[in-house]
Design an enzyme around this catalytic site. Structure first.
Site, PDB file in Angstrom:
ATOM      1  N   HIS A 273      -0.356  11.084  -2.218  1.00  0.00           N
ATOM      2  CA  HIS A 273      -1.674  10.786  -1.656  1.00  0.00           C
ATOM      3  C   HIS A 273      -2.516  12.025  -1.354  1.00  0.00           C
ATOM      4  O   HIS A 273      -3.681  12.104  -1.734  1.00  0.00           O
ATOM      5  CB  HIS A 273      -1.513   9.957  -0.375  1.00  0.00           C
ATOM      6  CG  HIS A 273      -2.819   9.617   0.286  1.00  0.00           C
ATOM      7  ND1 HIS A 273      -3.447  10.465   1.180  1.00  0.00           N
ATOM      8  CD2 HIS A 273      -3.624   8.540   0.157  1.00  0.00           C
ATOM      9  CE1 HIS A 273      -4.581   9.918   1.579  1.00  0.00           C
ATOM     10  NE2 HIS A 273      -4.724   8.747   0.971  1.00  0.00           N
TER      11      HIS A 273
ATOM     12  N   HIS B  21       0.832  -1.205   0.000  1.00  0.00           N
ATOM     13  CA  HIS B  21       0.000   0.000   0.000  1.00  0.00           C
ATOM     14  C   HIS B  21       0.872   1.263   0.000  1.00  0.00           C
ATOM     15  O   HIS B  21       1.637   1.487   0.936  1.00  0.00           O
ATOM     16  CB  HIS B  21      -0.885  -0.018   1.252  1.00  0.00           C
ATOM     17  CG  HIS B  21      -1.840   1.117   1.338  1.00  0.00           C
ATOM     18  ND1 HIS B  21      -1.836   2.004   2.380  1.00  0.00           N
ATOM     19  CD2 HIS B  21      -2.838   1.510   0.505  1.00  0.00           C
ATOM     20  CE1 HIS B  21      -2.797   2.894   2.196  1.00  0.00           C
ATOM     21  NE2 HIS B  21      -3.416   2.630   1.065  1.00  0.00           N
TER      22      HIS B  21
END
Ligand code: G3P
Ligand code: MG
Length: 245
Positions: free
Chosen positions: A55, A13
């Site tokens: 992100h 991730h």
């Protein structure tokens, strides 16, 4: 008939983000060293429409930059360090998507690329990501384009119909069948704590791939696999792969 777009049981991730700065080239390399065969990365765009791997909408948490990523040109972003304050990784660049794809290609790794638009930039972000993917993703490696944004997924569906797509949700929405059909998604990616066994069965029976984030606890992963999920996103791929092997 829908076929799940299979990636890996354990997807790193944001790269191996538990041990390296998230969404960086070194996080990809660390994931590979850990034995992962696939990473998840987030992508958004600069003010001149170049996709970068990052992100947050803003730069403060993970980089030495300030303000919104989308307010900077690619040239400005190229000068930024994305070491997330981890001294041993000082100077690690904020990667362009093209650089991340080149590294994944060298390492022969799969990718779940999450289109992560700053609000208001759902369509241009997806356009820019699709252009880079079309130009540079090696067709023999696994790829899934995913997003929380339905507008972004609609662009991906229309521009790259051959690329697998996943709708990302937190909890399973009541209209999940309609949305996945409309967007021609092969997978549903969702928050692990919000999945129950009945939902998992229904999603799998519909022919969708089912992947859960973010799973760093081995017993939680085992519970999810017992429900039939195809894979988990983990910040600690090495720990998870060792425990599940
Ligand atoms: O793509 C799965 C997961 O990464 C979605 O949530 O916030 O970690 O990008 P987030
Ligand atoms: Mg993500």
């Amino acid at each position: 008939m829908i076929e799940p777009a299979l990636l890996a049981k354990v997807i790193a991730h944001r790269g191996a983000s538990g041990t390296a700065p998230e969404n960086t080239l070194v996080a990809i390399s660390k994931a590979h060293e850990a034995g992962a065969t696939c990473v998840e990365l987030d992508a958004s765009i600069s003010s001149d429409n170049i996709p970068f791997v990052h992100h947050d909408d803003s730069l403060e948490r993970c980089t030495n930059g300030q303000g919104y990523l989308c307010a900077h040109t690619a040239e400005q972003l190229d000068a930024i360090s994305a070491d997330s304050g981890m001294r041993e990784f000082a100077g690690e660049p904020l990667p362009r998507l093209s650089a991340a794809i080149a590294l994944l290609s060298d390492l022969q790794m799969g990718l779940n690329l999450e289109i992560k638009p700053t609000p208001g930039l759902e369509e241009p972000t997806a356009h820019a990501v699709c252009n880079v993917v079309r130009d540079s993703w090696p067709s023999d490696l696994p790829l899934v384009l995913s997003s929380f944004s339905r507008e972004s997924l609609a662009v991906a569906r229309d521009e790259l119909p051959g690329a697998a797509r996943a709708l990302i949700v937190c909890a399973v929405p009541s209209d999940w069948r309609h949305q996945t059909q409309l967007l021609q998604c092969r997978n549903l990616h969702m928050a692990a704590p919000l999945l129950n066994a009945e939902q998992a069965t229904n999603i799998l029976d519909a022919g969708l791939g089912l992947y859960c984030f973010t799973v760093n606890n081995v017993s939680e992963a085992k519970t999810l696999f017992a429900m039939g999920v195809h894979g988990v996103f983990s910040d600690y791929p090495e720990k998870m792969l060792n425990a599940l092997s």
